[in-house]
Design a protein around this motif. Structure first.
Motif, PDB file in Angstrom:
ATOM      1  N   LEU A 241      43.880  40.053  55.042  1.00  0.00           N
ATOM      2  CA  LEU A 241      45.029  39.865  54.159  1.00  0.00           C
ATOM      3  C   LEU A 241      44.724  38.811  53.109  1.00  0.00           C
ATOM      4  O   LEU A 241      45.015  38.983  51.923  1.00  0.00           O
ATOM      5  N   LEU A 242      44.101  37.708  53.521  1.00  0.00           N
ATOM      6  CA  LEU A 242      43.740  36.657  52.575  1.00  0.00           C
ATOM      7  C   LEU A 242      42.734  37.150  51.557  1.00  0.00           C
ATOM      8  O   LEU A 242      42.803  36.825  50.376  1.00  0.00           O
ATOM      9  N   LEU A 243      41.788  37.958  52.012  1.00  0.00           N
ATOM     10  CA  LEU A 243      40.791  38.497  51.094  1.00  0.00           C
ATOM     11  C   LEU A 243      41.439  39.402  50.068  1.00  0.00           C
ATOM     12  O   LEU A 243      41.121  39.359  48.887  1.00  0.00           O
ATOM     13  N   LEU A 244      42.361  40.240  50.522  1.00  0.00           N
ATOM     14  CA  LEU A 244      43.020  41.171  49.614  1.00  0.00           C
ATOM     15  C   LEU A 244      43.860  40.459  48.566  1.00  0.00           C
ATOM     16  O   LEU A 244      43.885  40.834  47.397  1.00  0.00           O
ATOM     17  N   THR A 245      44.550  39.407  48.957  1.00  0.00           N
ATOM     18  CA  THR A 245      45.419  38.719  48.012  1.00  0.00           C
ATOM     19  C   THR A 245      44.633  38.000  46.936  1.00  0.00           C
ATOM     20  O   THR A 245      45.149  37.721  45.857  1.00  0.00           O
ATOM     21  N   SER A 246      43.368  37.706  47.193  1.00  0.00           N
ATOM     22  CA  SER A 246      42.575  37.004  46.187  1.00  0.00           C
ATOM     23  C   SER A 246      41.654  37.924  45.408  1.00  0.00           C
ATOM     24  O   SER A 246      41.031  37.519  44.455  1.00  0.00           O
ATOM     25  N   ALA A 247      41.618  39.189  45.787  1.00  0.00           N
ATOM     26  CA  ALA A 247      40.619  40.090  45.212  1.00  0.00           C
ATOM     27  C   ALA A 247      40.844  40.357  43.738  1.00  0.00           C
ATOM     28  O   ALA A 247      39.905  40.653  43.012  1.00  0.00           O
ATOM     29  N   PHE A 248      42.063  40.275  43.271  1.00  0.00           N
ATOM     30  CA  PHE A 248      42.361  40.707  41.927  1.00  0.00           C
ATOM     31  C   PHE A 248      42.296  39.586  40.890  1.00  0.00           C
ATOM     32  O   PHE A 248      42.448  39.834  39.712  1.00  0.00           O
ATOM     33  N   VAL A 249      42.067  38.369  41.325  1.00  0.00           N
ATOM     34  CA  VAL A 249      42.012  37.264  40.373  1.00  0.00           C
ATOM     35  C   VAL A 249      40.608  36.677  40.257  1.00  0.00           C
ATOM     36  O   VAL A 249      40.385  35.748  39.512  1.00  0.00           O
ATOM     37  N   LEU A 250      39.679  37.270  40.980  1.00  0.00           N
ATOM     38  CA  LEU A 250      38.322  36.744  40.974  1.00  0.00           C
ATOM     39  C   LEU A 250      37.372  37.780  40.404  1.00  0.00           C
ATOM     40  O   LEU A 250      37.507  38.966  40.664  1.00  0.00           O
ATOM     41  N   VAL A 251      36.422  37.323  39.620  1.00  0.00           N
ATOM     42  CA  VAL A 251      35.479  38.244  39.002  1.00  0.00           C
ATOM     43  C   VAL A 251      34.111  38.084  39.641  1.00  0.00           C
ATOM     44  O   VAL A 251      33.764  37.016  40.142  1.00  0.00           O
ATOM     45  N   PRO A 252      33.317  39.158  39.651  1.00  0.00           N
ATOM     46  CA  PRO A 252      32.003  39.062  40.275  1.00  0.00           C
ATOM     47  C   PRO A 252      31.106  38.076  39.550  1.00  0.00           C
ATOM     48  O   PRO A 252      31.178  37.915  38.336  1.00  0.00           O
ATOM     49  N   TRP A 253      30.243  37.398  40.315  1.00  0.00           N
ATOM     50  CA  TRP A 253      29.189  36.581  39.714  1.00  0.00           C
ATOM     51  C   TRP A 253      27.886  37.333  39.878  1.00  0.00           C
ATOM     52  O   TRP A 253      27.687  38.095  40.802  1.00  0.00           O
ATOM     53  N   THR A 254      27.002  37.100  38.950  1.00  0.00           N
ATOM     54  CA  THR A 254      25.627  37.561  39.101  1.00  0.00           C
ATOM     55  C   THR A 254      24.776  36.563  38.359  1.00  0.00           C
ATOM     56  O   THR A 254      25.260  35.720  37.627  1.00  0.00           O
ATOM     57  N   GLY A 255      23.493  36.647  38.519  1.00  0.00           N
ATOM     58  CA  GLY A 255      22.621  35.801  37.739  1.00  0.00           C
ATOM     59  C   GLY A 255      21.755  34.934  38.583  1.00  0.00           C
ATOM     60  O   GLY A 255      21.313  35.317  39.642  1.00  0.00           O
ATOM     61  N   ALA A 256      21.507  33.729  38.119  1.00  0.00           N
ATOM     62  CA  ALA A 256      20.431  32.935  38.685  1.00  0.00           C
ATOM     63  C   ALA A 256      20.683  32.425  40.090  1.00  0.00           C
ATOM     64  O   ALA A 256      19.790  32.131  40.811  1.00  0.00           O
ATOM     65  N   GLY A 257      21.778  32.167  40.574  1.00  0.00           N
ATOM     66  CA  GLY A 257      22.095  31.896  41.973  1.00  0.00           C
ATOM     67  C   GLY A 257      21.872  30.493  42.497  1.00  0.00           C
ATOM     68  O   GLY A 257      21.065  29.745  42.013  1.00  0.00           O
ATOM     69  N   ARG A 258      22.572  30.121  43.516  1.00  0.00           N
ATOM     70  CA  ARG A 258      22.410  28.823  44.142  1.00  0.00           C
ATOM     71  C   ARG A 258      22.618  28.966  45.639  1.00  0.00           C
ATOM     72  O   ARG A 258      23.229  29.925  46.095  1.00  0.00           O
ATOM     73  N   ILE A 259      22.144  28.015  46.384  1.00  0.00           N
ATOM     74  CA  ILE A 259      22.420  27.955  47.824  1.00  0.00           C
ATOM     75  C   ILE A 259      23.480  26.884  48.038  1.00  0.00           C
ATOM     76  O   ILE A 259      23.309  25.742  47.629  1.00  0.00           O
ATOM     77  N   ILE A 260      24.590  27.257  48.657  1.00  0.00           N
ATOM     78  CA  ILE A 260      25.678  26.328  48.950  1.00  0.00           C
ATOM     79  C   ILE A 260      25.776  26.151  50.461  1.00  0.00           C
ATOM     80  O   ILE A 260      25.774  27.120  51.215  1.00  0.00           O
ATOM     81  N   GLY A 261      25.872  24.907  50.900  1.00  0.00           N
ATOM     82  CA  GLY A 261      26.036  24.621  52.312  1.00  0.00           C
ATOM     83  C   GLY A 261      24.770  24.793  53.131  1.00  0.00           C
ATOM     84  O   GLY A 261      24.826  24.836  54.362  1.00  0.00           O
ATOM     85  N   GLY A 262      23.625  24.878  52.462  1.00  0.00           N
ATOM     86  CA  GLY A 262      22.364  25.045  53.176  1.00  0.00           C
ATOM     87  C   GLY A 262      21.608  23.735  53.302  1.00  0.00           C
ATOM     88  O   GLY A 262      22.177  22.652  53.227  1.00  0.00           O
ATOM     89  N   ARG A 263      20.314  23.853  53.476  1.00  0.00           N
ATOM     90  CA  ARG A 263      19.477  22.659  53.624  1.00  0.00           C
ATOM     91  C   ARG A 263      18.148  22.881  52.925  1.00  0.00           C
ATOM     92  O   ARG A 263      17.720  24.017  52.717  1.00  0.00           O
TER      93      ARG A 263
END
Length: 263
Positions: free
Chosen positions: A4-26
């Motif tokens: 339900l949470l995923l669905l409610t946010s699906a329409f206001v977010l746009v896809p990202w693509t491109g160079a990329g980053r690692i978040i929360g890793g090491r």
């Protein structure tokens, strides 16, 4: 509740693509991921970066969207790197002589988001530069499997950057989750991946890098959403294995005497 949470946010977010980053890793131990490739893509005055990985001494796999707008631009592959902005003796910088984008690739939904890059000269295989295996056609990674994605780039949504390779552990998700968020999601050719807490992810800058499960590259970082880090979509390598093998045969034929090169 999660869906339900995923669905409610699906329409206001746009896809990202491109160079990329690692978040929360090491940060990984230098040269402990010897198959990783760093792509510098030049098209006129503009330069972009992506990830990739070595599957044969003369071939690197990456995401098609990294190079689809580059025309006859120049691509340099850096192998054996840990700090991509440092002068490391382990690094090999090799030019890409040609690249082959999957014929059915489309930026609309990032379908068939895969490209094969031909290196010349071939990479020198040693302790710091090695190939990684890819799965066979019918070999699928299972839901719940814990895999790892590595890359260079931003380490937070606010744009903090790092020059050294970082890695994050992510779990293969049920495709239903991605089908609810991404209208063009295709189970056969894509893998739904992520960290349910939304604290770990690959992102802009890691595109083209591998999703490694049990020492094989099962996925390629493809696309996700700008604000929400969960879920993400990876290209499913096993689906494209016959096409990859076909292109590798063509690369080998081009090395024979009197054989002509073709795009």
């Amino acid at each position: 509740m999660l869906l339900l949470l995923l669905l409610t946010s699906a329409f206001v977010l746009v896809p990202w693509t491109g160079a990329g980053r690692i978040i929360g890793g090491r940060e990984v131990k230098p040269n402990s991921r010897p198959y990783m490739a760093y792509l510098k893509i030049q098209n006129g005055p503009a330069t972009s970066t992506c990830g990739g990985f070595l599957i044969r001494p003369d071939a690197v796999l990456s995401a098609a969207h990294c190079v689809d707008k580059k025309g006859k631009g120049r691509i340099t592959v850096i192998l054996g790197a840990h700090n991509v902005h440092g002068r490391e003796r382990s690094q090999q910088k090799i030019q890409v002589t040609q690249w082959v984008i999957h014929p059915k690739y489309s930026r609309d939904g990032f379908k068939n988001d895969i490209v094969l890059l031909k290196l010349k000269p071939k990479a020198r295989i040693n302790r710091n530069v090695q190939i990684i295996s890819i799965p066979r056609r019918m070999e699928r990674v299972t839901v719940g499997a814990k895999c790892k994605a590595a890359g260079w780039g931003w380490t937070s949504v606010t744009g903090n950057r790092t020059n050294v390779m970082r890695e994050v552990e992510l779990k293969v998700q049920n495709g239903t989750i991605c089908e609810l968020i991404f209208q063009k999601y295709q189970r056969q050719s894509m893998i739904c991946v992520g960290d349910e807490s939304g604290k770990k992810a690959s992102y802009k800058g890691d595109s083209g890098g591998p999703l490694v499960c049990k020492q094989k590259a099962h996925g390629i970082v493809s696309h996700g959403r700008t604000r929400n880090l969960f879920p993400e979509v990876y290209t499913r390598i096993s689906y494209f294995e016959p096409w990859i093998r076909e292109q590798l045969k063509k690369f080998a034929l081009q090395e024979l005497p009197d054989s002509s090169s073709s795009d």
